[in-house]
Design a protein around this motif. Structure first.
Motif, PDB file in Angstrom:
ATOM      1  N   GLY A 222       0.803  -1.210   0.000  1.00  0.00           N
ATOM      2  CA  GLY A 222       0.000   0.000   0.000  1.00  0.00           C
ATOM      3  C   GLY A 222       0.839   1.265   0.000  1.00  0.00           C
ATOM      4  O   GLY A 222       0.335   2.329  -0.354  1.00  0.00           O
ATOM      5  N   ILE A 223       2.092   1.158   0.417  1.00  0.00           N
ATOM      6  CA  ILE A 223       3.013   2.300   0.369  1.00  0.00           C
ATOM      7  C   ILE A 223       4.065   2.087  -0.718  1.00  0.00           C
ATOM      8  O   ILE A 223       4.358   2.995  -1.488  1.00  0.00           O
ATOM      9  N   ALA A 224       4.625   0.893  -0.788  1.00  0.00           N
ATOM     10  CA  ALA A 224       5.623   0.587  -1.813  1.00  0.00           C
ATOM     11  C   ALA A 224       4.961   0.510  -3.182  1.00  0.00           C
ATOM     12  O   ALA A 224       3.817   0.058  -3.321  1.00  0.00           O
ATOM     13  N   PRO A 502      11.044  21.000   9.490  1.00  0.00           N
ATOM     14  CA  PRO A 502      10.446  20.324  10.657  1.00  0.00           C
ATOM     15  C   PRO A 502       9.588  19.132  10.253  1.00  0.00           C
ATOM     16  O   PRO A 502       9.049  19.073   9.138  1.00  0.00           O
ATOM     17  N   HIS A 503       9.429  18.197  11.171  1.00  0.00           N
ATOM     18  CA  HIS A 503       8.710  16.958  10.869  1.00  0.00           C
ATOM     19  C   HIS A 503       7.275  17.223  10.452  1.00  0.00           C
ATOM     20  O   HIS A 503       6.722  16.486   9.626  1.00  0.00           O
ATOM     21  N   TRP A 504       6.642  18.241  11.015  1.00  0.00           N
ATOM     22  CA  TRP A 504       5.245  18.460  10.675  1.00  0.00           C
ATOM     23  C   TRP A 504       5.074  19.019   9.272  1.00  0.00           C
ATOM     24  O   TRP A 504       3.959  19.103   8.767  1.00  0.00           O
ATOM     25  N   LEU A 505       6.181  19.410   8.635  1.00  0.00           N
ATOM     26  CA  LEU A 505       6.131  19.821   7.242  1.00  0.00           C
ATOM     27  C   LEU A 505       6.487  18.696   6.276  1.00  0.00           C
ATOM     28  O   LEU A 505       6.290  18.833   5.069  1.00  0.00           O
ATOM     29  N   LEU A 506       7.029  17.594   6.791  1.00  0.00           N
ATOM     30  CA  LEU A 506       7.368  16.443   5.949  1.00  0.00           C
ATOM     31  C   LEU A 506       6.120  15.570   5.794  1.00  0.00           C
ATOM     32  O   LEU A 506       6.057  14.438   6.277  1.00  0.00           O
ATOM     33  N   ALA A 507       5.122  16.119   5.124  1.00  0.00           N
ATOM     34  CA  ALA A 507       3.809  15.468   5.078  1.00  0.00           C
ATOM     35  C   ALA A 507       3.664  14.484   3.933  1.00  0.00           C
ATOM     36  O   ALA A 507       2.705  13.712   3.916  1.00  0.00           O
ATOM     37  N   THR A 508       4.577  14.477   2.980  1.00  0.00           N
ATOM     38  CA  THR A 508       4.454  13.597   1.826  1.00  0.00           C
ATOM     39  C   THR A 508       5.714  12.760   1.654  1.00  0.00           C
ATOM     40  O   THR A 508       6.804  13.163   2.054  1.00  0.00           O
ATOM     41  N   ARG A 509       5.534  11.620   1.037  1.00  0.00           N
ATOM     42  CA  ARG A 509       6.656  10.736   0.730  1.00  0.00           C
ATOM     43  C   ARG A 509       7.239  11.115  -0.634  1.00  0.00           C
ATOM     44  O   ARG A 509       6.595  11.828  -1.399  1.00  0.00           O
ATOM     45  N   PRO A 510       8.461  10.612  -0.959  1.00  0.00           N
ATOM     46  CA  PRO A 510       9.045  10.908  -2.278  1.00  0.00           C
ATOM     47  C   PRO A 510       8.101  10.520  -3.406  1.00  0.00           C
ATOM     48  O   PRO A 510       7.561   9.415  -3.435  1.00  0.00           O
ATOM     49  N   ARG A 511       7.931  11.416  -4.348  1.00  0.00           N
ATOM     50  CA  ARG A 511       6.894  11.269  -5.371  1.00  0.00           C
ATOM     51  C   ARG A 511       7.162  10.093  -6.302  1.00  0.00           C
ATOM     52  O   ARG A 511       6.232   9.357  -6.664  1.00  0.00           O
ATOM     53  N   THR A 516       1.306   5.249  -4.624  1.00  0.00           N
ATOM     54  CA  THR A 516      -0.052   4.911  -4.199  1.00  0.00           C
ATOM     55  C   THR A 516      -0.460   5.608  -2.913  1.00  0.00           C
ATOM     56  O   THR A 516      -1.607   5.963  -2.738  1.00  0.00           O
ATOM     57  N   ASN A 517       0.478   5.792  -2.008  1.00  0.00           N
ATOM     58  CA  ASN A 517       0.161   6.401  -0.704  1.00  0.00           C
ATOM     59  C   ASN A 517       1.271   7.403  -0.393  1.00  0.00           C
ATOM     60  O   ASN A 517       2.271   7.066   0.228  1.00  0.00           O
ATOM     61  N   GLN A 518       1.093   8.637  -0.803  1.00  0.00           N
ATOM     62  CA  GLN A 518       2.152   9.633  -0.683  1.00  0.00           C
ATOM     63  C   GLN A 518       2.006  10.519   0.544  1.00  0.00           C
ATOM     64  O   GLN A 518       2.906  11.304   0.832  1.00  0.00           O
ATOM     65  N   THR A 519       0.930  10.408   1.282  1.00  0.00           N
ATOM     66  CA  THR A 519       0.672  11.317   2.385  1.00  0.00           C
ATOM     67  C   THR A 519       1.002  10.654   3.713  1.00  0.00           C
ATOM     68  O   THR A 519       0.478   9.578   4.017  1.00  0.00           O
TER      69      THR A 519
END
Length: 533
Positions: A222-224, A502-511, A516-519
């Motif tokens: 679901g993430i990979a 900051p961590h709270w700005l790292l809201a998305t994964r590498p595009r 499938t699950n970038q948030t």
């Protein structure tokens, strides 16, 4: 981004598909109903090895029916064998003898399977010799029944391993200090301690005709990216080799590009690092017998970042990253810039500094390039010697050797003092890189850049850097561009490259890795309480 299908290396050697170890068994490989015939073939195949334990237990009052327990001494846990297998078989044999009849397990083994499964969770049946030998030599216990063409395999692995210790290859400033061990099951459990998600899936296969090494592929469903997962699976299945003794074997077979100094597969011995990479949508490859776990796809930025970057405050981490990039620049171009400026571009230096360098080089018989080459080769020899020497004297020899040789070379008029300073700063800067294999790549590229600087000055350095950038842009790791997110430029992924927000700005994964699950979480700052206003 479409994936580029792998057709070389592993595909050439294993073009027929799976290795022979995965082929279906023939009729000659099937177990026989005669227990003694089975035991004779097992003894003959294993050469009557003395570490193979074979214990026959008579079954029934007359004792004509027997059960054999087979295990490998040193790989199987004797306590588990006794508690979950031997006691059960002995109890059922005694009960059958008291009833003056043979038990129904002689025909199908169902009752024995039910009885043993109450005490051992790892139970499966076996009906061919190939599966039997693999289980027996992996530490499991095999139960064979006279009159049955089917045996049982009980999980009894219990060999001695190094256990969980502190990391040795990756120094820890802040964060978990535990490291992987050589046991595959221990390593998978350490990752599951970090990620308690049912979507963390593990696939295991055996690679190596002779070694039959267990190799695990771990990813978060679901993430990979499913395309990358399938590509990794296909490349692993195409490997056809007789032995796999370390994860480096796997790395060379599945990497996209062979002729490059840059590593395209990341490795680490720290569970927290592997867990963080899995959460970004990457895939971990675990090999039994080594504490180093592979991560694919690997990007250039992965080798330049340290795990402590995410454990420190964001401003401290950003400052350390800038310092690290400066060290990489010095490590790669330090001697080259010195050679080019002192040889071709003296007008760039202040007058007093130029006179001082000229006075130092007045008695030096070699040009600046030969000076730098001699010092760099000498330091590389001392560094490698320090790695191979015993730990008690390795560091002392490397430090003392460098000081003594450098001072003696300056006094003998072979090397200038300024060159010793430049080479020393360059060597120290190369130790700043967190990844050892990336540090080696920069150390190797230092020499052709020195040759270009000695031949063409700064123009040669610029040409070398352009060729280096073009080469980096041409590399891929399992279909993902190596220089992502700089080329191609992805603005949304710049929040965790040169600087770490900051961590709270790292809201998305590498595009380009997780499609499938970038948030990770909504990208809103945490709300402050009223007391903070």
């Amino acid at each position: 981004m479409p994936l580029r299908r792998k057709t070389s290396k592993a595909g050439k050697s294993g073009s027929h598909g799976k290795s022979p170890s995965n082929s279906s068994p023939t009729s000659e490989d099937m177990l026989l109903s005669d227990l003694q015939a089975n035991l004779q073939k097992i003894r003959q195949t294993l050469g009557n090895s003395t570490d193979i334990g074979i214990r026959e237990i008579p079954f029934g009052e007359s004792g004509e029916t027997s059960i054999a327990l087979l295990y490998t001494d040193g790989l199987a846990d004797q306590n588990i064998i006794y508690e979950s297998v031997m006691k059960t078989v002995a109890h059922m044999a005694k009960a059958a003898g008291q009833q003056n009849q043979e038990s129904p397990i002689v025909s199908d083994g169902n009752r024995l399977l039910e009885e043993i499964s109450l005490y051992n969770q790892e139970i499966k049946t076996v009906n061919d010799y190939k599966t039997l030998f693999h289980a027996l030599l992996s530490g499991d216990t095999v139960v064979l029944i006279n009159g049955s063409v089917q045996g049982l395999i009980a999980g009894t692995k219990g060999w001695k391993d190094r256990g969980v210790t502190e990391t040795s290859a990756e120094n820890v400033v802040r964060g978990p200090r535990e490291a992987f061990s050589e046991a595959l099951r221990t390593n998978t459990s350490m990752i599951r301690r970090k990620i308690k998600d049912p979507n963390l899936w593990l696939e295991t296969m055996q690679i190596g005709r002779v070694t039959q090494t267990d190799v695990g592929m771990m990813y978060i469903n679901g993430i990979a990216n499913s395309e990358i997962v399938q590509e990794v699976r296909d490349r692993l299945k195409r490997i056809d080799v007789d032995s796999v003794l370390e994860s480096g074997y796997i790395e060379e077979f599945i990497q996209d590009t062979t002729f490059t100094p840059f590593p395209t597969i990341y490795n680490s011995e720290r569970p927290d690092v592997i867990a963080a990479e899995l959460l970004e949508g990457k895939i971990a490859i675990l090999v039994d017998g080594t504490p180093f776990v592979l991560i694919v796809p690997a990007l250039l930025m992965s080798f330049l970042h340290a795990s402590e970057d995410y454990y420190q405050r964001w401003d401290i981490s950003s400052f350390l990253r800038i310092l690290r990039y400066l060290s990489i620049f010095i490590s790669l171009l330090g001697p080259s810039l010195y050679i080019a400026i002192t040889t071709f571009h003296q007008e760039m230096l202040p007058t007093q500094l130029l006179f001082g360098l000229a006075a130092q080089r007045e008695q030096i018989p070699f040009p600046a390039f030969v000076e730098a080459l001699l010092m760099e080769v000498t330091f590389e020899i001392l560094r490698e010697a320090g790695v191979r020497l015993p730990k008690n004297i390795g560091s002392a020899i490397s430090i003392v050797g460098t000081l003594v040789i450098g001072q003696a070379a300056v006094e003998a008029g072979i090397i200038s003092a300024a060159m010793v300073i430049v080479v020393a700063i360059t060597a120290i800067s190369s130790f700043v890189l967190p990844a050892f294999n990336m540090s080696i790549a920069f150390r190797m590229l230092r020499f052709p850049l020195m040759a270009l600087a000695g031949s063409f000055g700064l123009f040669g350095i610029f040409v070398g850097i352009m060729a280096l950038v073009l080469h980096l842009c041409s590399l891929r790791s399992f279909g993902v561009p190596y220089t992502t997110p700089f080329a191609p430029l992805i603005p949304v992924d710049q929040k965790d490259t040169i600087l770490r927000l900051p961590h709270w700005l790292l809201a998305t994964r590498p595009r380009l890795i997780s499609k499938t699950n970038q948030t990770r979480r909504p990208g809103n700052p945490p709300k402050k309480s009223r007391n903070e206003n």
